[in-house]
Design an enzyme around this catalytic site. Structure first.
Site, PDB file in Angstrom:
ATOM      1  N   CYS A  33      36.180  39.714  34.223  1.00 10.45           N
ATOM      2  CA  CYS A  33      37.350  39.744  34.819  1.00 10.45           C
ATOM      3  C   CYS A  33      38.397  39.418  33.626  1.00 10.45           C
ATOM      4  O   CYS A  33      39.516  39.615  33.819  1.00 10.45           O
ATOM      5  CB  CYS A  33      37.524  39.106  36.034  1.00 10.45           C
ATOM      6  N   HIS A  76      45.422  37.930  36.679  1.00  8.14           N
ATOM      7  CA  HIS A  76      44.213  38.785  37.228  1.00  8.14           C
ATOM      8  C   HIS A  76      44.299  38.597  38.823  1.00  8.14           C
ATOM      9  O   HIS A  76      44.473  37.607  39.362  1.00  8.14           O
ATOM     10  CB  HIS A  76      42.786  38.050  36.953  1.00  8.14           C
ATOM     11  N   ASN A 109      39.715  43.407  43.597  1.00  6.58           N
ATOM     12  CA  ASN A 109      39.452  42.784  42.330  1.00  6.58           C
ATOM     13  C   ASN A 109      38.811  43.826  41.678  1.00  6.58           C
ATOM     14  O   ASN A 109      37.712  44.347  41.797  1.00  6.58           O
ATOM     15  CB  ASN A 109      38.589  41.574  42.736  1.00  6.58           C
TER      16      ASN A 109
END
Ligand code: UT7
Length: 331
Positions: free
Chosen positions: A114, A253, A283
């Site tokens: 990520c 994020h 996500n």
């Protein structure tokens, strides 16, 4: 004063198919109420079986190049940040390079989960200091391929997507004012996919045991996330000589709205300066920060001179953050 490294244009691509919380209620023992209150997620996009990382990455790249008024032939480096490449090799960046006909570009992937886009931007910035002129950084993940849709603790969280940015020279004082990347491999097993690599290659037993799916210690990752967002962003703010009050947009994020809110509160960033789209995409791993940036530009929420604070975190454990002054495009 020498020119800065800025983002000249952004693009994004998400698959058409939407998986809602209501859809998930029919698949696992969960509820829209649990997912919404614990994560802020309402829906996520899921790729068709015939769509791979290079397809989404290519689409995002085409949009980024158009928005940057850049020709693929003038890109000299393509970095694809992904942990779900089309295949172990060649690099997904090479597959995208071919489709873009970016014949003068070197191409490679970075695997930082990520945090991938932030790693890609940091590498791209360093390569520009070494003489590269225009670098295309793509954050893309088809993370649904690694998700067990019988495991309610992970399947509600993730979605597929891609975001891309063209890095190039901007006027002095604009672009990336400060940045950092970091890692703590002691937390590697907190978020990982056990099989499919050289330790446990694909085999019937590992597939039957579900070892090719994402395993996550959610609470530990949550704590790490809130802490590292604050520590890392405070360091880059200091490096940039910028106070948190001067930040127009905080672009973290997008993993969980509670993580974002907890970090924003500690950093004293009020809600109208915090960009949140996790409700619509879940996500999206390496794609999350560039998709958010692309949306900010699309919705005309960015003005010349605005300061943006970006931060990524994820498996590795890894993190990366940057302070960017938007604009300064006419050299
Ligand atoms: O990109 C970076 C990677 N990931 C992250 O940043 C994720 C970080 N972690 C998180 O966002 C949160 O820890 C989660 C959203 C994953 C979980 O939230 P939590 O508040 O930490 O919940 P928990 O894991 O402590 O679970 C609480 C309860 C458990 O039940 P018991 O043991 O209290 O009876 C779980 O079994 O919630 C249960 N649970 C669910 N219930 C309904 C877990 N997943 C679900 C679900 N639906 N989908």
């Amino acid at each position: 004063m020498s020119s800065g490294v800025g983002i000249l244009g952004l693009g994004k691509a998400v698959p058409e198919k939407v998986l809602t919380n209501q859809d998930l209620e029919a698949m696992v023992d969960t509820s829209d109420e649990w997912i919404t209150t614990r994560t802020g997620i309402k829906q996520r996009h899921i790729a068709d079986p015939d769509t791979a990382a290079s397809d989404l990455g290519y689409a995002a790249a085409v949009e980024a190049l158009a928005n940057a008024h850049a020709d693929a032939g003038h890109i000299d480096l393509i970095i694809a940040a992904t942990t779900t490449p089309d295949m172990p090799f060649p690099a997904t960046a090479c597959l995208i390079q071919d489709r873009l006909k970016a014949r003068h570009a070197a191409a490679f992937d970075v695997a930082a989960a990520c945090s991938g886009f932030m790693y890609g931007v940091e590498v791209g910035k360093a390569m520009m200091a070494a003489g590269y002129q225009k670098v295309l950084v793509i954050g893309v993940d088809v993370i649904s391929r690694l998700i067990d849709y019988k495991d309610r603790s992970t399947c509600v969280l993730f979605g597929d997507g891609a975001g891309a940015a063209v890095l190039g020279a901007v006027r002095p004082g604009y672009g990336i004012l400060a940045s950092e990347i970091g890692a703590d491999g002691s937390g590697a097993m907190l978020l990982h996919v056990p099989a499919g690599g050289s330790r446990i290659p694909p085999q019937i037993q590992s597939i039957e045991a579900g070892q090719h799916y994402v395993k996550m210690c959610g609470r530990e990752v949550y704590k790490f996330a809130v802490q590292i967002i604050c520590e890392s962003t405070e360091r880059v703010l200091e490096k940039a000589g910028v106070s948190v009050d001067q930040i127009r947009w905080f672009v973290p994020h997008q993993a969980n709205v509670r993580i974002i809110q907890a970090a924003a509160e500690r950093l004293k960033l009020d809600a109208d300066r915090v960009y949140v789209n996790v409700d619509r995409y879940g996500n999206t791993s390496a794609a999350s920060v560039p998709i958010a940036l692309a949306e900010l530009v699309e919705s005309r929420k960015l003005s010349e001179g605005d300061l943006i604070l970006m931060v990524g975190f994820g498996a590795g454990l890894t993190w990366g953050s940057a302070v960017l002054r938007w604009g300064g495009f006419e050299l």
